[in-house]
Design an enzyme around this catalytic site. Structure first.
Site, short mmCIF file in Angstrom:
data_model
loop_
_atom_site.label_atom_id
_atom_site.label_comp_id
_atom_site.label_asym_id
_atom_site.label_seq_id
_atom_site.Cartn_x
_atom_site.Cartn_y
_atom_site.Cartn_z
NE ARG A 24 -0.83 -15.09 -33.99
CZ ARG A 24 -1.25 -13.98 -33.36
NH1 ARG A 24 -0.80 -12.81 -33.69
NH2 ARG A 24 -2.14 -14.07 -32.40
NE ARG A 28 0.07 -7.82 -36.65
CZ ARG A 28 -0.31 -7.75 -35.39
NH1 ARG A 28 -0.90 -6.67 -34.94
NH2 ARG A 28 -0.08 -8.74 -34.56
NE ARG A 37 -5.03 -6.53 -41.10
CZ ARG A 37 -5.72 -5.42 -40.86
NH1 ARG A 37 -6.16 -4.69 -41.86
NH2 ARG A 37 -5.97 -5.05 -39.62
CG ASP A 73 -7.53 -14.99 -34.76
OD1 ASP A 73 -6.40 -14.47 -34.78
OD2 ASP A 73 -8.19 -15.13 -33.71
CE1 TYR A 148 -7.86 -12.98 -26.60
CE2 TYR A 148 -7.60 -15.36 -26.51
CZ TYR A 148 -7.05 -14.10 -26.64
OH TYR A 148 -5.71 -13.95 -26.81
#
Ligand code: CP3
Length: 343
Positions: A24, A28, A37, A73, A148
């Protein structure tokens, strides 16, 4: 000139110093990422090759990691399988129509990755032109992806997933078989487009009892890696998060490199995994240590990994959004300096 230190470590070859990247690493915690973003949604960013390539490059330019990971992703190919995927701020991914019966499994398609996800392949091609370090492509592992789909998003206890395994094992197998086929084709397409290593993220493997991992997760990973070995020679990294009690099984996945989370001492893991290269395994929150203690942690980890047949320094899981960027810099520099990289 291409820096191939990461690829050499993956193959267990001798390297001048220990290569480092962070799971990652594009994301962010970087103000540079936040700026891009802000212009749209996360999924828009994944599907706009110029921007996805730009955020992939950011951590390499800022910190000097030895590998880049494609910005995308693990759930992107699930959309291509005919599912609706949403990302809700603060809640993560949501599948509004969970996959829990035969009809839902029948509705899934096994997509042609080049036709349905051209933006991923284009991002890879742009990056290969711009990068001076190797590019890692990736996917989720079938079990992790299935959680998921079955839960309809993130979960804590995985009741619906385990219920399907235990009460409808044939339905579970039909679902996992489709996800496996999709993932295999998707990773092959990434390698064809130019990805130089492939990582399979099994983020939730550690919630399974070893006997269930062996029956309900591992065979699908083995199948993907067998397919990949027929079609490409890029190194394959398998990361089973929270998997230190599963090492007896994960060594049979067929990967070149095993990713390790921080719950095991890396030296102990190396003694168990024999001839595999290893990747890991600093606690992501160790990046919040005071500078000198952080550096000592990095040094100790490198010492503990000295007998590895190949060590790629990484975190034990993804870097947290709250991480101060300068702390990431301290860790990357400490790996390079202590392991002998020449300035
Ligand atoms: C389980 C999983 C996912 N995605 C991924 C995993 C496996 C790794 C892991 O276990 O952490 C993998 C992933 N997701 C992302 C990358 C990009 C490449 C990189 O590592 O820098 C990678 C490799 C970007 C992302 N994926 C996501 C973001 C945040 C999106 C944003 O900007 O709002 C990013 C940068 C969103 C995402 N995507 C996912 C979740 C659960 C979430 C929300 C939770 C969170 O916010 O961390 C699913």
């Amino acid at each position: 000139m291409m820096n191939d230190t990461f690829l050499r470590a993956c193959r267990g070859e001798k390297t001048d110093y220990t290569p480092v990247w962070f799971m990652r690493q594009a994301g962010r915690y970087l103000p540079e990422y936040q700026k891009i973003r802000k212009k749209g949604t996360f999924l828009d960013l994944c599907k706009t090759p110029e921007l996805a390539a730009e955020v992939t490059l950011q951590p390499i330019d800022i910190f000097g990691m030895d590998a880049a990971i494609l910005f995308s992703d693990i759930l992107i190919p699930m959309e291509a399988m005919n599912l609706t995927l949403e990302f809700h701020e603060g809640r993560g991914p949501v599948f509004p129509d969970p996959v829990r019966d035969q009809q839902a499994v029948d509705n899934l398609i096994v997509p042609d990755p080049d036709e349905t996800m051209p933006f991923v392949m284009e991002t890879i091609r742009i990056l290969r032109r711009e990068l001076k370090v190797p590019l890692i492509g990736f996917s989720g592992a079938p079990f992790t992806l299935a959680t998921y789909l079955i839960e309809g998003g993130s979960s804590k206890v995985f009741l619906e997933t385990k219920r399907m395994m235990f009460q409808a094992p044939e339905l579970y197998d039909a679902l996992l078989t489709k996800i496996t086929r999709c993932t295999s084709l998707y990773l092959q397409a990434q390698a064809r487009a130019g990805a130089q290593a492939l990582q399979i993220f099994d983020s939730w493997a550690g919630v399974l009892a070893p006997c269930d991992y062996e029956r309900f997760a591992l065979p699908y990973v083995q199948s993907i890696i067998r397919d990949l070995r027929q079609t490409t020679d890029v190194p394959i990294i398998y990361f089973a998060n929270n998997g230190s009690t599963l090492l007896g099984h994960t060594t049979t996945a067929g990967a070149d490199v095993l990713g390790l989370d921080w719950r095991i001492n890396i030296g102990d893991a190396i003694r168990k995994v024999g001839d595999h290269a290893v990747q890991g395994n600093l606690d992501p929150i160790a990046l919040f240590l005071p500078r000198d203690e952080l550096r000592q942690r990095v040094h100790r980890l490198l010492d503990d990994a000295r007998d590895a047949r190949g060590h790629i320094f990484n975190l034990g899981h993804g870097i947290l959004p709250q991480t101060p960027p300068e702390q990431a810099k301290i860790a990357v520099d400490a790996v390079h300096e202590y392991s002998g990289k020449k300035a």
